[in-house]
Design an enzyme around this catalytic site. Structure first.
Site, short mmCIF file in Angstrom:
data_model
loop_
_atom_site.label_atom_id
_atom_site.label_comp_id
_atom_site.label_asym_id
_atom_site.label_seq_id
_atom_site.Cartn_x
_atom_site.Cartn_y
_atom_site.Cartn_z
N GLY A 250 -10.56 0.73 -6.25
CA GLY A 250 -10.44 0.88 -4.79
C GLY A 250 -10.63 -0.45 -4.07
O GLY A 250 -9.93 -0.74 -3.08
N ASP A 251 -11.55 -1.25 -4.54
CA ASP A 251 -11.79 -2.57 -3.93
C ASP A 251 -10.57 -3.47 -4.14
O ASP A 251 -10.20 -4.25 -3.26
CB ASP A 251 -13.02 -3.23 -4.55
CG ASP A 251 -14.23 -2.30 -4.53
OD1 ASP A 251 -14.39 -1.55 -3.54
OD2 ASP A 251 -14.99 -2.29 -5.51
#
Lengths: 298, 298
Positions: A250-251
């Site tokens: 996600g990052d």
């Protein structure tokens, strides 16, 4: 300059075992330790994509020193606030047949430490980009990100917030450039489950109505949905590949989206494509993806 | 001077959880990290008892630096060989309803590194005491402790070996001053189970016949049996108390025994009493016992 903030960085200790026996004595066949924390992951992937940035946040002790060493080794700048006491946490990721995480608490951040971060943020200037990622350690208010945005509101700074629950909802009125809940986090915000893509888009529109300029919803193997600031919905499927490690995916999507946005000078299709490619590339390998890995999936 | 050798030191990471869920995401309510490894434990408890000593062995990376910092903070001297690559291991101890250990491999020790340790050992002089504790990392021969004793045999050095299986059996011919198997390790050496105290004494006599001067068998809650160099059997029950943490208890017994032996100028009853008190005191508390904790159990 792009800045990331990580309130509770970690060293992520990946321990691989052939079998894992709770209540027994186990031995790894492989282990390694990498700097972790959502903002730091964003910083590293941005740097992999060629975008200079500075990692901010709070570190402590010998583990904090190692986090800084690794962040700098990846080519990021850093201006972490050094806490006077405590030790930055080590989070354990056991990998055998299944995956088990044991996350630690992390050191105590005082009001004085937060004041030091605020002084650093006061030096940001028009055109800077600020990414606020991850949870806030206990003892600090869940209005922390909102307070930061309030402080910066007179300047033209694009702020990305990757957080959950109140921490996320509290910032919307201050018009963050981007929020990136995953679909489970979005369900949690609305205290419901989504059956269809339409459900997700409807929820995203509600967050946009509360102030978010762009809402990017990551859906793991189902790709991502972007509701952009013009009200347009864009979707992107994930490329084919085998999940190896979802930590930091996600990052990586946040970093990829921002890189794509900057490189295309605001083309949201390109931003979304780069975001999904970066998230997937990191998920398909041991750790955070490099530019070549990401471009191979575009 | 007293020297301890730890081939594969660790940081021991104690993580406390209310419940532990394998294949889930867990969060600690308390965690701390302490220098570990059997020789290091002996060094620290000896220092707690007022006996200066120098810790030897191999360390690497940022975790190695932290091990050294903690060893020095406890007042021990150190002359660890710094390995050029790798990272000293972190061993995870999960404590919830049960106890789960996950031990890592540790860095690779080269022949050149071992040669550096040998050079250090060459500086030992008559009257010095050397304690060889714990396992040897893979890649090194299980004759390692024997090779060290062979090298030192022309000098009047009392050597204590706390090791298991071949590593222990290989040293007996070189007449170690003390060996301290626990009763499970002794069973393992003889590939049998012991029903009675007589069985244990008989096994200890066999090890003495092979060369060990003193054989100290630790029996957890059942106390300890010493077969001393005069052939006399001495037993000691453990004091009353609640087991809190058994890690380092056996190492504390070695340190207590040696301290008692030195302070009484060779009274084996006093050495045994101090050994059992030190082992128990460490087992009854979170970490390695101090002199006051130990004397309270005498």
């Amino acid at each position: 300059m792009i800045y990331t903030v990580t309130f509770n960085p970690s060293l992520d200790y990946i321990m691989r075992l052939h079998t894992f026996q709770p209540n027994g004595v186990n031995r790894t066949y492989d282990d390694f330790i990498v700097a972790g924390g959502k903002g730091i992951n964003v910083s590293i992937v941005l740097r992999h994509l060629g975008h200079d940035n500075t990692a901010l946040g709070f570190i402590a002790g010998f583990t904090g020193d190692e986090i800084i060493r690794q962040v700098k080794q990846e080519g990021c700048k850093e201006a972490f606030v050094r806490l006077k006491t405590g030790t930055s946490r080590i989070n354990v990721k056991l990998k055998s047949q299944g995956e088990t995480e044991i996350n630690a608490q992390g050191p105590t951040i005082t009001e004085e430490d937060v004041a030091t971060l605020y002084q650093q943020l006061d030096s940001l200037v028009d055109g800077d980009i600020l990414i606020l990622s991850g949870s806030i350690p206990k003892g600090l208010p869940n209005t922390m990100y909102r307070q930061i945005m309030e402080r910066l509101q007179t300047r033209k700074i694009q702020i990305i917030v990757d957080a959950t629950q109140d921490l996320l909802m509290n910032v919307l009125a201050y018009k963050p450039f981007l929020i990136k809940p995953n679909h489970h986090e979005l369900e949690s915000v609305f205290n419901t489950t989504f059956e269809t893509e339409e459900d997700i888009i409807k929820a995203a529109r509600q967050l946009q109505a509360k102030g978010a300029r762009n809402v990017l919803v990551s859906r793991a193997g189902d790709g991502a949905i972007l509701l952009d600031e013009h009200g347009q919905v864009r979707t992107k499927k994930v490329p084919q590949g085998t999940l190896v490690n979802s930590v930091g995916s996600g990052d990586s999507m946040v970093a990829g989206f921002l890189a794509g946005y900057l490189e295309s000078k605001g083309d949201y299709d390109k931003a979304l494509a780069m975001g999904v490619a970066a998230g997937s590339a990191s998920a398909f390998q041991e750790w955070l993806a490099n530019r070549a890995d990401i471009e191979a999936l575009l």
